[in-house]
Design a protein around this motif. Structure first.
Motif, PDB file in Angstrom:
ATOM      1  N   LEU A   7       0.831  -1.200   0.000  1.00 58.52           N
ATOM      2  CA  LEU A   7       0.000   0.000   0.000  1.00 58.52           C
ATOM      3  C   LEU A   7       0.868   1.254   0.000  1.00 58.52           C
ATOM      4  O   LEU A   7       1.837   1.343   0.771  1.00 58.52           O
ATOM      5  CB  LEU A   7      -0.909   0.030   1.228  1.00 58.52           C
ATOM      6  CG  LEU A   7      -1.973  -1.068   1.329  1.00 58.52           C
ATOM      7  CD1 LEU A   7      -2.514  -1.140   2.742  1.00 58.52           C
ATOM      8  CD2 LEU A   7      -3.103  -0.801   0.343  1.00 58.52           C
TER       9      LEU A   7
ATOM     10  N   LEU B 295       0.288   5.036   0.849  1.00 63.31           N
ATOM     11  CA  LEU B 295      -0.756   5.782   1.532  1.00 63.31           C
ATOM     12  C   LEU B 295      -0.811   7.261   1.145  1.00 63.31           C
ATOM     13  O   LEU B 295      -1.857   7.901   1.285  1.00 63.31           O
ATOM     14  CB  LEU B 295      -0.571   5.662   3.049  1.00 63.31           C
ATOM     15  CG  LEU B 295      -0.480   4.229   3.591  1.00 63.31           C
ATOM     16  CD1 LEU B 295      -0.258   4.252   5.089  1.00 63.31           C
ATOM     17  CD2 LEU B 295      -1.711   3.417   3.227  1.00 63.31           C
TER      18      LEU B 295
ATOM     19  N   LYS C 280     -10.783  -5.606  -0.963  1.00 64.87           N
ATOM     20  CA  LYS C 280     -11.563  -4.374  -1.096  1.00 64.87           C
ATOM     21  C   LYS C 280     -11.841  -3.748   0.266  1.00 64.87           C
ATOM     22  O   LYS C 280     -11.802  -2.517   0.429  1.00 64.87           O
ATOM     23  CB  LYS C 280     -12.873  -4.654  -1.829  1.00 64.87           C
ATOM     24  CG  LYS C 280     -13.684  -3.411  -2.145  1.00 64.87           C
ATOM     25  CD  LYS C 280     -14.926  -3.750  -2.955  1.00 64.87           C
ATOM     26  CE  LYS C 280     -15.737  -2.494  -3.261  1.00 64.87           C
ATOM     27  NZ  LYS C 280     -16.956  -2.819  -4.048  1.00 64.87           N
TER      28      LYS C 280
ATOM     29  N   THR D 174      -8.507  -2.013   1.390  1.00 61.19           N
ATOM     30  CA  THR D 174      -8.210  -0.780   0.659  1.00 61.19           C
ATOM     31  C   THR D 174      -9.223   0.313   0.997  1.00 61.19           C
ATOM     32  O   THR D 174      -8.869   1.489   1.110  1.00 61.19           O
ATOM     33  CB  THR D 174      -8.197  -1.047  -0.858  1.00 61.19           C
ATOM     34  OG1 THR D 174      -9.432  -1.663  -1.259  1.00 61.19           O
ATOM     35  CG2 THR D 174      -7.043  -1.964  -1.231  1.00 61.19           C
ATOM     36  N   THR D 175     -10.483  -0.075   1.169  1.00 62.55           N
ATOM     37  CA  THR D 175     -11.519   0.903   1.525  1.00 62.55           C
ATOM     38  C   THR D 175     -11.265   1.483   2.922  1.00 62.55           C
ATOM     39  O   THR D 175     -11.429   2.686   3.153  1.00 62.55           O
ATOM     40  CB  THR D 175     -12.913   0.266   1.471  1.00 62.55           C
ATOM     41  OG1 THR D 175     -13.160  -0.251   0.159  1.00 62.55           O
ATOM     42  CG2 THR D 175     -13.993   1.268   1.814  1.00 62.55           C
TER      43      THR D 175
ATOM     44  N   ALA E  95      -8.361   3.849   2.690  1.00 63.96           N
ATOM     45  CA  ALA E  95      -8.780   5.063   1.989  1.00 63.96           C
ATOM     46  C   ALA E  95      -9.617   5.957   2.894  1.00 63.96           C
ATOM     47  O   ALA E  95      -9.555   7.191   2.808  1.00 63.96           O
ATOM     48  CB  ALA E  95      -9.568   4.687   0.726  1.00 63.96           C
TER      49      ALA E  95
ATOM     50  N   GLY F 139      -7.386   8.894   2.808  1.00 61.89           N
ATOM     51  CA  GLY F 139      -7.882   9.604   1.639  1.00 61.89           C
ATOM     52  C   GLY F 139      -7.852   8.752   0.378  1.00 61.89           C
ATOM     53  O   GLY F 139      -7.310   7.636   0.357  1.00 61.89           O
ATOM     54  N   GLU F 140      -8.409   9.327  -0.686  1.00 59.65           N
ATOM     55  CA  GLU F 140      -8.545   8.578  -1.934  1.00 59.65           C
ATOM     56  C   GLU F 140      -7.223   8.373  -2.675  1.00 59.65           C
ATOM     57  O   GLU F 140      -7.173   7.643  -3.670  1.00 59.65           O
ATOM     58  CB  GLU F 140      -9.541   9.304  -2.858  1.00 59.65           C
ATOM     59  CG  GLU F 140     -10.960   9.339  -2.337  1.00 59.65           C
ATOM     60  CD  GLU F 140     -11.541   7.947  -2.147  1.00 59.65           C
ATOM     61  OE1 GLU F 140     -11.222   7.062  -2.975  1.00 59.65           O
ATOM     62  OE2 GLU F 140     -12.273   7.728  -1.174  1.00 59.65           O
ATOM     63  N   GLN F 141      -6.150   9.029  -2.232  1.00 54.67           N
ATOM     64  CA  GLN F 141      -4.869   8.865  -2.919  1.00 54.67           C
ATOM     65  C   GLN F 141      -4.202   7.524  -2.618  1.00 54.67           C
ATOM     66  O   GLN F 141      -3.176   7.194  -3.200  1.00 54.67           O
ATOM     67  CB  GLN F 141      -3.900   9.994  -2.544  1.00 54.67           C
ATOM     68  CG  GLN F 141      -3.264   9.875  -1.162  1.00 54.67           C
ATOM     69  CD  GLN F 141      -4.158  10.472  -0.080  1.00 54.67           C
ATOM     70  OE1 GLN F 141      -5.306  10.832  -0.347  1.00 54.67           O
ATOM     71  NE2 GLN F 141      -3.641  10.564   1.141  1.00 54.67           N
ATOM     72  N   VAL F 142      -4.777   6.737  -1.718  1.00 56.45           N
ATOM     73  CA  VAL F 142      -4.217   5.423  -1.376  1.00 56.45           C
ATOM     74  C   VAL F 142      -4.245   4.510  -2.604  1.00 56.45           C
ATOM     75  O   VAL F 142      -5.275   4.364  -3.266  1.00 56.45           O
ATOM     76  CB  VAL F 142      -5.016   4.766  -0.229  1.00 56.45           C
ATOM     77  CG1 VAL F 142      -4.541   3.329  -0.013  1.00 56.45           C
ATOM     78  CG2 VAL F 142      -4.858   5.577   1.042  1.00 56.45           C
ATOM     79  N   SER F 143      -3.081   3.915  -2.918  1.00 52.63           N
ATOM     80  CA  SER F 143      -2.999   2.949  -4.026  1.00 52.63           C
ATOM     81  C   SER F 143      -2.466   1.628  -3.495  1.00 52.63           C
ATOM     82  O   SER F 143      -1.747   1.602  -2.492  1.00 52.63           O
ATOM     83  CB  SER F 143      -2.080   3.468  -5.131  1.00 52.63           C
ATOM     84  OG  SER F 143      -0.764   3.667  -4.641  1.00 52.63           O
ATOM     85  N   SER F 144      -2.824   0.544  -4.157  1.00 52.64           N
ATOM     86  CA  SER F 144      -2.435  -0.779  -3.660  1.00 52.64           C
ATOM     87  C   SER F 144      -1.961  -1.672  -4.790  1.00 52.64           C
ATOM     88  O   SER F 144      -2.353  -1.508  -5.953  1.00 52.64           O
ATOM     89  CB  SER F 144      -3.619  -1.448  -2.945  1.00 52.64           C
ATOM     90  OG  SER F 144      -4.688  -1.655  -3.855  1.00 52.64           O
TER      91      SER F 144
END
Length: 305
Positions: free
Chosen positions: A50, A52, A99, A102-103, A106, A110-115
């Protein structure tokens, strides 16, 4: 230039033989008793990385995993004030579970979290493990064949035995300290074999060149030839390994978490390769060559009828 006042590797060969044998025995015991600490590539499960976008700490991350009721077996934070998190699960997570994780992250960062999710099934893990062992075996055999053709059998035997030692040394260190073994680790072992044979060929080739002009009458003459050859190539061996070590160290210090163990295995292999070339391969060749010298001297000693 005289090399007689330099360190005598041949005279002190038993120190190196005993130390190397001890490490090998300990490594064999550790591998037999505890096996390797396989990563997700060779053991079924899920690995989740992740990014963050914000710094965090281990306590906060552990709490988030606990809230999601999906605490990992292994949890790694990129470092102090890092925004990267790696989680390892021994079971294969479903898409729904991923999911949820990751949710949850996030919702906190925040929504910038990538996985990035890597999942390996049991069948795939066994297949990759088998192919990795085949790759190491084929590489070792190919190098052994090349050295056998390129040099006489004493050179070849010394190089082959110590190349196998170098590959096993990396495996033994990872087994002793329970470091994770994955596909990058296999790449590091294969690279170690390549650098190791390069070091050995440089020194053994110099011995072969010096043999052409040497008049060997005693064991002392042979030992002096080997020590001289070692010191003649010492600068090249040390400079080569230091150059690559600097690059590997930079990968370890500044690379991502996924490449750190590759860099560490590479550094261990490089040090082992130059050590075995100087302290093991050449003394081993000396012992084999000394036996042939004694047999040649024994022939004229027979009384004429």
């Amino acid at each position: 230039m005289s090399y007689k006042n330099r360190y005598d590797f041949i005279k002190n060969r038993n120190i190196f033989f005993i130390a190397s044998a001890a490490v090998t025995v300990i490594g064999i015991i550790m591998v037999l008793l505890f096996n390797m600490h396989y990563g997700v590539d060779f053991k079924s499960g899920t690995s989740l990385d992740l990014a963050l976008g914000k710094t965090t700490d281990k306590a906060q991350v552990e709490q988030i995993f606990a809230d999601a009721k999906l605490s990992p077996v292994i949890l790694t934070i990129g470092g102090a004030n890092s925004d990267r998190v790696s989680a390892r699960y021994d079971e294969v997570l479903t898409e729904e579970q991923v999911k949820v994780l990751t949710t949850t992250f996030a919702g906190v960062f925040g929504e910038q979290v990538s996985s990035e999710v890597n999942t390996v099934s049991p069948d795939m893990a066994n297949e990759m493990k088998n192919k990795a062992m085949i790759a190491v075996g084929v590489a070792s055999l190919a190098v052994a064949l090349y050295v056998t053709i390129r040099f006489e059998w004493r050179f070849a035997l010394s190089a082959i035995v110590t190349i196998l030692y170098d590959a096993f040394f990396v495996i033994a260190i990872f087994s002793i300290f329970r470091l994770e073994v994955d596909l990058p680790f296999v790449a590091a072992v294969l690279t170690t074999i390549g650098y190791s044979i390069n070091d050995k060929i440089v020194i053994l080739d110099r011995i072969r060149e010096n043999l052409r002009f040497a008049k060997l009458k005693t064991d002392a003459d042979l030992a002096e030839l080997v020590n001289t050859s070692i010191w003649q190539t010492m600068g090249r061996s040390i400079n080569t390994v230091i150059t690559v070590l600097i690059a590997a160290l930079c990968l370890y210090l500044f690379g991502s978490e996924s490449i750190k163990l590759f860099a560490l295995a590479k550094m261990i292999g490089l040090v082992s390769g130059v050590y075995s070339s100087i302290c093991l391969a050449t003394p081993m060749w000396y012992l084999l060559k000394r036996t042939s010298l004694k047999s040649v001297k024994a022939a004229p000693a027979k009384a004429n009828p």
